[in-house]
Design a protein around this motif. Structure first.
Motif, PDB file in Angstrom:
ATOM      1  N   SER A   1       8.884   6.316  70.878  1.00  0.00           N
ATOM      2  CA  SER A   1       7.736   5.737  70.185  1.00  0.00           C
ATOM      3  C   SER A   1       8.009   4.272  69.879  1.00  0.00           C
ATOM      4  O   SER A   1       9.136   3.872  69.635  1.00  0.00           O
ATOM      5  N   LYS A   2       6.947   3.477  69.926  1.00  0.00           N
ATOM      6  CA  LYS A   2       7.107   2.053  69.659  1.00  0.00           C
ATOM      7  C   LYS A   2       7.223   1.778  68.177  1.00  0.00           C
ATOM      8  O   LYS A   2       7.771   0.771  67.778  1.00  0.00           O
ATOM      9  N   LYS A   3       6.706   2.680  67.344  1.00  0.00           N
ATOM     10  CA  LYS A   3       6.816   2.510  65.898  1.00  0.00           C
ATOM     11  C   LYS A   3       8.075   3.200  65.417  1.00  0.00           C
ATOM     12  O   LYS A   3       8.275   4.376  65.661  1.00  0.00           O
ATOM     13  N   MET A   4       8.929   2.441  64.770  1.00  0.00           N
ATOM     14  CA  MET A   4      10.145   3.015  64.210  1.00  0.00           C
ATOM     15  C   MET A   4       9.948   3.167  62.708  1.00  0.00           C
ATOM     16  O   MET A   4       9.323   2.331  62.077  1.00  0.00           O
TER      17      MET A   4
ATOM     18  N   LYS B   1      14.881   1.529  61.057  1.00  0.00           N
ATOM     19  CA  LYS B   1      15.058   0.074  61.056  1.00  0.00           C
ATOM     20  C   LYS B   1      16.201  -0.324  60.126  1.00  0.00           C
ATOM     21  O   LYS B   1      17.028  -1.171  60.462  1.00  0.00           O
ATOM     22  N   LEU B   2      16.231   0.310  58.956  1.00  0.00           N
ATOM     23  CA  LEU B   2      17.290   0.009  57.996  1.00  0.00           C
ATOM     24  C   LEU B   2      18.651   0.406  58.554  1.00  0.00           C
ATOM     25  O   LEU B   2      19.618  -0.356  58.458  1.00  0.00           O
ATOM     26  N   LEU B   3      18.729   1.584  59.156  1.00  0.00           N
ATOM     27  CA  LEU B   3      19.979   2.052  59.740  1.00  0.00           C
ATOM     28  C   LEU B   3      20.462   1.117  60.839  1.00  0.00           C
ATOM     29  O   LEU B   3      21.644   0.747  60.883  1.00  0.00           O
ATOM     30  N   LEU B   4      19.567   0.711  61.733  1.00  0.00           N
ATOM     31  CA  LEU B   4      19.959  -0.187  62.819  1.00  0.00           C
ATOM     32  C   LEU B   4      20.406  -1.544  62.294  1.00  0.00           C
ATOM     33  O   LEU B   4      21.378  -2.121  62.801  1.00  0.00           O
TER      34      LEU B   4
ATOM     35  N   GLY C   1      24.127  -2.868  62.815  1.00  0.00           N
ATOM     36  CA  GLY C   1      24.304  -4.136  63.516  1.00  0.00           C
ATOM     37  C   GLY C   1      25.122  -5.121  62.708  1.00  0.00           C
ATOM     38  O   GLY C   1      26.046  -5.763  63.219  1.00  0.00           O
ATOM     39  N   THR C   2      24.783  -5.239  61.429  1.00  0.00           N
ATOM     40  CA  THR C   2      25.517  -6.142  60.544  1.00  0.00           C
ATOM     41  C   THR C   2      26.968  -5.714  60.404  1.00  0.00           C
ATOM     42  O   THR C   2      27.890  -6.539  60.461  1.00  0.00           O
TER      43      THR C   2
END
Length: 50
Positions: free
Chosen positions: A5-8, A13-16, A20-21
């Protein structure tokens, strides 16, 4: 694509962003610790050879 799905969701989003950080900080830490250790080892070898 990893996600179908294009909507996350906000959680994804927070997890990614956190992952990433964390990856960037971990990589930089490993880099600087390795660099410092190498330079210290070089100085020790030069000192012992004198």
């Amino acid at each position: 694509m990893m996600f179908k799905s294009k909507k996350m969701s906000f959680g994804n989003k927070l997890l990614l962003s956190i992952l990433g950080t964390t990856l960037v900080v971990f990589s930089l830490t490993i880099f600087f610790v390795t660099k410092f250790s190498y330079e210290t080892a070089q100085k020790d070898v030069e000192h012992l050879n004198k």
